[in-house]
Scaffold this active site. Structure first.
Site, PDB file in Angstrom:
ATOM      1  CG  MET A  36      -1.781  -1.223   1.355  1.00  0.00           C
ATOM      2  SD  MET A  36      -2.842  -1.140   2.817  1.00  0.00           S
ATOM      3  CE  MET A  36      -3.559  -2.783   2.804  1.00  0.00           C
ATOM      4  CG  MET A  67      -4.057  -2.696  -2.855  1.00  0.00           C
ATOM      5  SD  MET A  67      -4.836  -3.049  -1.256  1.00  0.00           S
ATOM      6  CE  MET A  67      -3.585  -4.112  -0.550  1.00  0.00           C
TER       7      MET A  67
END
Length: 218
Positions: A36, A67
């Site tokens: 992330m 992500m």
């Protein structure tokens, strides 16, 4: 074939190598690694250096879920660090086919991830190139969220499309997977299950994995 991929997002990062060793001994099939960037999702996790480090402690396949706003700026670094399969989010890639083919050309398996509100139709002209589709069953960014029940219909729809085309593509689900719902998700057509807190929060991780696998196989 049913596979369970524990997400190290729920592991104790102060002893990450030990945590990965514990799930390997317990019978995990893959290690799911959530990357992330703090932009695409409201959280920040780890980079290629960490993946390279933990690659040394296990032979399990690394399932790396990017992500990120700009995954193609880093995808080669994650492949070089030891990723076995890369999941790319369709929502951030205007040239999705080019991105998928680049990962394949690097000799790595490739998946496309779809957020809960992203329609399956975005995969219409690329599905045959994929090894896996990742259906997000929560909104990405945090562990420990509740499963979005409407995603069952999405999984069923995708499974029908894959079967109708005669393709050999895995369907992975990520988010809120637990013993109470994994049977229903498996019946909808998923075969690879990402689970975080339902494994890492348990003292007996072998039992946790066996419970998920047996319920998914019913």
């Amino acid at each position: 074939m049913i596979k369970i991929a524990p997400s190290i997002l729920s592991a104790d990062f102060s002893k990450l190598g030990e945590e990965i060793g514990s799930i390997e001994r317990a019978g995990a099939d893959w290690v799911h690694i959530d990357v992330m960037d703090g932009h695409y999702v409201p959280n920040l996790t780890l980079g290629p250096v960490v993946v390279e480090s933990i690659r040394k402690v296990t032979q399990l396949p690394f399932d790396v879920h990017l992500m990120m706003d700009n995954p193609m700026d880093f995808v080669d670094d994650f492949i070089d660090a030891g990723a076995d399969i890369i999941s790319l989010h369709a929502e951030v890639l205007p040239h999705l086919h080019r991105a998928v083919m680049h990962v394949k050309d690097r000799g790595c398996k490739v998946a496309v991830a779809l957020n809960p509100s992203t329609p399956i139709e975005i995969l219409k002209h690329i599905l045959e190139e994929l090894d896996m589709v990742l259906i997000m069953t929560v909104n990405p960014g945090f562990g420990g969220q509740s499963f979005i029940n409407s995603m069952l219909d999405k999984v069923k729809h995708l499974r029908r499309i894959i079967d109708d085309r005669g393709l050999d593509i895995d369907i992975q689900v990520d988010g809120g997977i637990a013993p109470k719902n994994i049977k229903e998700v498996s019946a909808a057509g998923a075969n690879i299950f990402v689970a975080g807190s339902s494994i890492f929060n348990e003292d007996d991780r072998k039992l946790a994995l066996e419970t998920l696998r047996s319920r998914a196989s019913l």
